[in-house]
Design an enzyme around this catalytic site. Structure first.
Site, PDB file in Angstrom:
ATOM      1  N   LYS A  57      18.546   4.111  40.524  1.00  0.00           N
ATOM      2  CA  LYS A  57      18.678   4.529  42.130  1.00  0.00           C
ATOM      3  C   LYS A  57      19.462   5.929  41.761  1.00  0.00           C
ATOM      4  CE  LYS A  57      19.409   0.028  43.973  1.00  0.00           C
ATOM      5  NZ  LYS A  57      20.284  -0.793  44.766  1.00  0.00           N
ATOM      6  N   SER A  78      24.323   2.098  42.995  1.00  0.00           N
ATOM      7  CA  SER A  78      25.111   0.706  42.671  1.00  0.00           C
ATOM      8  C   SER A  78      24.073  -0.413  42.984  1.00  0.00           C
ATOM      9  CB  SER A  78      26.184   0.602  43.707  1.00  0.00           C
ATOM     10  OG  SER A  78      26.904  -0.573  43.417  1.00  0.00           O
ATOM     11  N   ASP A  79      24.130  -1.427  42.315  1.00  0.00           N
ATOM     12  CA  ASP A  79      23.159  -2.509  42.690  1.00  0.00           C
ATOM     13  C   ASP A  79      23.809  -3.862  42.277  1.00  0.00           C
ATOM     14  OD1 ASP A  79      20.267  -3.355  42.797  1.00  0.00           O
ATOM     15  OD2 ASP A  79      20.820  -4.673  41.643  1.00  0.00           O
ATOM     16  N   THR A  80      23.762  -4.803  43.169  1.00  0.00           N
ATOM     17  CA  THR A  80      24.481  -6.093  43.181  1.00  0.00           C
ATOM     18  C   THR A  80      23.437  -7.337  42.991  1.00  0.00           C
ATOM     19  OG1 THR A  80      26.375  -5.332  44.334  1.00  0.00           O
ATOM     20  CG2 THR A  80      26.162  -7.618  44.346  1.00  0.00           C
ATOM     21  N   GLY A 115      26.263  -3.129  39.218  1.00  0.00           N
ATOM     22  CA  GLY A 115      26.291  -2.339  38.334  1.00  0.00           C
ATOM     23  C   GLY A 115      26.736  -0.879  39.048  1.00  0.00           C
TER      24      GLY A 115
END
Length: 201
Positions: A57, A78-80, A115
């Site tokens: 991203k 950011s990634d969840t 992340g």
């Protein structure tokens, strides 16, 4: 670097929750959603998925900004994801999938990985990390799950719940960073920005 000289943070996400959280740092913020493909290779660990997607991203938005007046800006991706028994749960495909996820999480403890990647536009210097929080879900009845799914809240949430909204009623306890579950561990991000000489208030 003092606060007055701090570069703008570019948040590579359209999430209202992440936008609220990143503003807690007290730095200038612009929002440029990434809209990248979120498929990942078979066999990737939860850490690889969360960090890999956050980096994808951030890099995508960095490329979008090339040649513009954002040279000293830092792109934040950011990634969840939610993980239970090694099964990675992203956003549910539909109401049926949300019901399935919540049924699996009911009465059990799962992990939430977020992340975070920072990429400087000028030279591509990159920092990537992640946080993990353990979440204990209440034992839920089929009716409770059905009523929650009917609110529509699970639709765009990893693991089919949002702890900062109605979904807070489903959570029994957490061990770790609350903001990590919401989608952006701001304490971790603050530490990472220190790599670039940026001091947060």
């Amino acid at each position: 670097m003092n606060q007055a000289a701090s570069p703008t943070l570019i948040l590579a996400s359209g999430s209202p929750r992440r936008q609220e959280l990143i503003r807690l740092l007290g730095l200038p913020v612009e929002v440029v959603p990434s809209n990248v493909d979120e498929d990942t290779p078979e066999g990737w660990t939860p850490r690889q998925i969360a960090e890999g997607l956050s980096l994808r991203k951030a890099l995508s938005v960095k490329e979008q900004l090339a040649g513009q007046s954002f040279a000293e800006s830092i792109v934040v991706g950011s990634d969840t994801i939610v993980v239970l028994d090694r099964e990675v749960m992203g956003k549910p495909r539909d109401a049926e999938d949300a019901t399935r996820m919540l049924g699996l999480l009911s009465g059990r403890t799962h992990e939430v990985y977020t992340g975070v990647s920072c990429v400087r536009v000028s030279d591509g210097e990159t920092v990537t990390s992640h946080r993990v929080t353990h979440v204990r879900m209440r034992a839920l009845t089929a009716e409770q799950i059905s009523r929650y799914v009917a609110t529509g809240e699970p639709n765009d949430k990893a693991g089919a719940y949002g702890i900062q909204e109605i979904g807070s009623l489903l959570v029994e306890s957490i061990d770790g960073c609350y903001f990590n579950i919401v989608g952006l561990p701001v304490s971790l991000l603050s530490e990472m920005l220190g790599t670039y000489g940026i001091t947060t208030p």
